[in-house]
Design a protein around this motif. Structure first.
Motif, mmCIF file in Angstrom:
data_model
loop_
_atom_site.group_PDB
_atom_site.id
_atom_site.type_symbol
_atom_site.label_atom_id
_atom_site.label_comp_id
_atom_site.label_asym_id
_atom_site.label_seq_id
_atom_site.Cartn_x
_atom_site.Cartn_y
_atom_site.Cartn_z
ATOM 1 N N UNK A 251 0.871 -1.176 0.000
ATOM 2 C CA UNK A 251 0.000 0.000 0.000
ATOM 3 C C UNK A 251 0.903 1.219 0.000
ATOM 4 N N UNK A 252 0.675 2.115 -0.973
ATOM 5 C CA UNK A 252 1.556 3.269 -1.116
ATOM 6 C C UNK A 252 0.744 4.548 -1.265
ATOM 7 N N UNK A 253 1.357 5.633 -0.864
ATOM 8 C CA UNK A 253 0.808 6.964 -1.111
ATOM 9 C C UNK A 253 1.973 7.935 -1.145
ATOM 10 N N UNK A 254 2.282 8.444 -2.346
ATOM 11 C CA UNK A 254 3.331 9.444 -2.514
ATOM 12 C C UNK A 254 2.644 10.721 -2.999
ATOM 13 N N UNK A 255 2.635 11.754 -2.185
ATOM 14 C CA UNK A 255 1.936 12.982 -2.547
ATOM 15 C C UNK A 255 2.889 14.161 -2.495
ATOM 16 N N UNK A 256 3.012 14.866 -3.618
ATOM 17 C CA UNK A 256 3.889 16.030 -3.683
ATOM 18 C C UNK A 256 3.247 17.235 -3.026
ATOM 19 N N UNK A 257 1.938 17.440 -3.281
ATOM 20 C CA UNK A 257 1.204 18.503 -2.614
ATOM 21 C C UNK A 257 1.656 19.893 -2.970
ATOM 22 N N UNK A 258 1.115 20.864 -2.229
ATOM 23 C CA UNK A 258 1.448 22.268 -2.440
ATOM 24 C C UNK A 258 2.292 22.765 -1.286
ATOM 25 N N UNK A 259 2.896 23.911 -1.460
ATOM 26 C CA UNK A 259 3.721 24.486 -0.409
ATOM 27 C C UNK A 259 2.881 25.112 0.696
ATOM 28 N N UNK A 260 1.600 25.356 0.421
ATOM 29 C CA UNK A 260 0.737 25.985 1.402
ATOM 30 C C UNK A 260 0.539 25.051 2.593
ATOM 31 N N UNK A 261 1.167 25.403 3.716
ATOM 32 C CA UNK A 261 1.051 24.652 4.963
ATOM 33 C C UNK A 261 1.383 23.168 4.799
ATOM 34 N N UNK A 267 4.311 10.633 2.549
ATOM 35 C CA UNK A 267 4.777 9.347 2.033
ATOM 36 C C UNK A 267 4.282 8.273 2.982
ATOM 37 N N UNK A 268 3.581 7.290 2.439
ATOM 38 C CA UNK A 268 3.112 6.153 3.228
ATOM 39 C C UNK A 268 3.438 4.875 2.464
ATOM 40 N N UNK A 269 4.078 3.936 3.136
ATOM 41 C CA UNK A 269 4.298 2.599 2.593
ATOM 42 C C UNK A 269 3.903 1.604 3.681
ATOM 43 N N UNK A 270 3.035 0.665 3.346
ATOM 44 C CA UNK A 270 2.615 -0.363 4.299
ATOM 45 C C UNK A 270 2.656 -1.710 3.596
ATOM 46 N N UNK A 271 3.289 -2.678 4.224
ATOM 47 C CA UNK A 271 3.329 -4.028 3.667
ATOM 48 C C UNK A 271 2.248 -4.880 4.322
ATOM 49 N N UNK A 272 1.936 -5.985 3.692
ATOM 50 C CA UNK A 272 0.884 -6.846 4.216
ATOM 51 C C UNK A 272 1.256 -7.407 5.585
ATOM 52 N N UNK A 277 6.235 2.729 6.734
ATOM 53 C CA UNK A 277 7.117 3.893 6.657
ATOM 54 C C UNK A 277 6.220 5.093 6.398
ATOM 55 N N UNK A 278 6.261 6.084 7.282
ATOM 56 C CA UNK A 278 5.428 7.279 7.170
ATOM 57 C C UNK A 278 6.341 8.495 7.271
ATOM 58 N N UNK A 279 6.219 9.410 6.327
ATOM 59 C CA UNK A 279 7.011 10.639 6.355
ATOM 60 C C UNK A 279 6.088 11.828 6.083
ATOM 61 N N UNK A 280 6.190 12.849 6.934
ATOM 62 C CA UNK A 280 5.377 14.059 6.828
ATOM 63 C C UNK A 280 6.296 15.252 7.077
ATOM 64 N N UNK A 281 6.112 16.356 6.337
ATOM 65 C CA UNK A 281 6.929 17.541 6.603
ATOM 66 C C UNK A 281 6.699 18.074 8.009
#
Length: 336
Positions: A251-261, A267-272, A277-281
């Motif tokens: 399961x993945x989620x890679x989001x570039x998003x905007x600079x606003x806030x 980034x989310x990676x989850x294996x079965x 692995x979770x990364x947030x600014x």
């Protein structure tokens, strides 16, 4: 001679009725005055059916203590902040106070208590615990400590209502106490249609919002008892990220998003098997939460990935700070 005596009498009288205390010499305060200067400042006094209770500041205001004026030696509560929120009386002989300790200003979440009082009887203190397992939905979903409990009467019982808000939904929990302080009944909040189920299996994560990973049992079991869970839940709920996608067995989620806030940056990676692995600014750096043993390799790979340039930017500034599982490092050190 009479004139001299008259002037001496005036001078002696002036020394007695002077604004300066007669017992002070060389501007030094008496022992009683020194003791008064050390007496802790009373922040609040409350008259109740069981007598007066007070909150006083100690340690130069760094701590507050709740105690009964009937017993000055016994501490009821002590914390950085103690606050009486509300009072409900039951006739002339019973009363209940709701109390909050801490306000979240020092980073610690506040705690709530109920103080049961009866005339000519000893007080009873009960914690109002929002973390118990009686919430069926998930370990994190509804604990919003910014919402205050509300007290009311339910016949001869005390009703405590906690409005547990999630997005635009209101999920009220109702606690019912006897006046002896015992919890007799709990009405759990109803689950509105359309909410994420209590548990989600791996394939069901596909297409759900990122916060759904906290409903996946292997991830939930690891994170539920950690200090990360509450702030992480709020961050994932507030991020306007793309949906989770099932791809190549992950399961993945890679989001570039905007600079606003920093919205939509995730980034989310989850294996079965439950690896995640979770990364947030976070400021100019990153918040990373992961149970991967090879998370160092993942960090290095994303630091060179143009698809998530906001992740790369954190490593361009030598003073950017990355927090990995609660420990802070200069981001550049993670690439060494």
């Amino acid at each position: 001679m009479k004139i001299i005596f008259h002037w001496l009498l005036i001078a002696f009288s002036a020394s007695i009725f002077s604004s300066q205390p007669f017992c002070m010499e060389n501007n030094k305060p008496t022992p009683a005055a020194e003791e008064m200067s050390r007496t802790p400042f009373i922040a609040e006094e409350r008259q109740t059916v069981a007598g007066k209770f007070a909150i006083k500041n100690i340690e130069n205001g760094m701590l507050q203590v709740l105690y009964s004026l009937a017993d000055l030696d016994e501490i009821i509560l002590i914390d950085h902040k103690v606050e009486i929120l509300e009072s409900v009386k039951f006739g002339k002989n019973s009363e209940v106070l709701s109390i909050r300790t801490n306000t979240g200003e020092n980073g610690a979440p506040p705690s709530f208590y109920l103080l049961f009082l009866k005339k000519k009887q000893r007080w009873i203190l009960r914690p109002l615990d929002l973390d118990n397992s009686f919430f069926d939905q998930e370990c994190v979903a509804l604990r919003d400590f910014e919402v205050l409990p509300k007290l009311s009467k339910d016949g001869k019982r005390l009703e405590v209502m906690i409005p547990l808000r999630e997005d635009h939904e209101v999920l009220d929990a109702h606690f019912f106490y006897e006046l002896d302080g015992n919890l007799r009944e709990l009405k759990k909040p109803n689950i509105p249609a359309g909410r994420i189920p209590e548990t989600v299996n791996f394939s069901e994560l596909n297409g759900l919002p990122p916060v759904a990973i906290l409903h996946y049992p292997p991830v939930k079991e690891v994170l539920c008892d950690t200090v990360f869970i509450r702030p992480l839940y709020k961050k994932l709920k507030n991020l306007w990220a793309t949906s989770l996608k099932l791809q190549d067995g992950e399961i993945e989620c890679f989001a570039s998003g905007s600079q606003l806030e920093n919205r939509n940056r995730l980034i989310v990676i989850v294996t079965q098997g439950g690896g995640f692995f979770i990364a947030i600014p976070e400021g100019s750096g990153l918040e990373i939460i992961s149970d991967y043993s090879n998370r160092q390799e993942i960090i290095q790979s994303f630091a060179q990935n143009n698809e998530v340039d906001w992740f790369m930017e954190a490593f361009n500034d030598p003073y950017s700070v990355c927090r990995v599982n609660g420990k802070k490092f200069f981001c550049s050190k993670l690439l060494e």
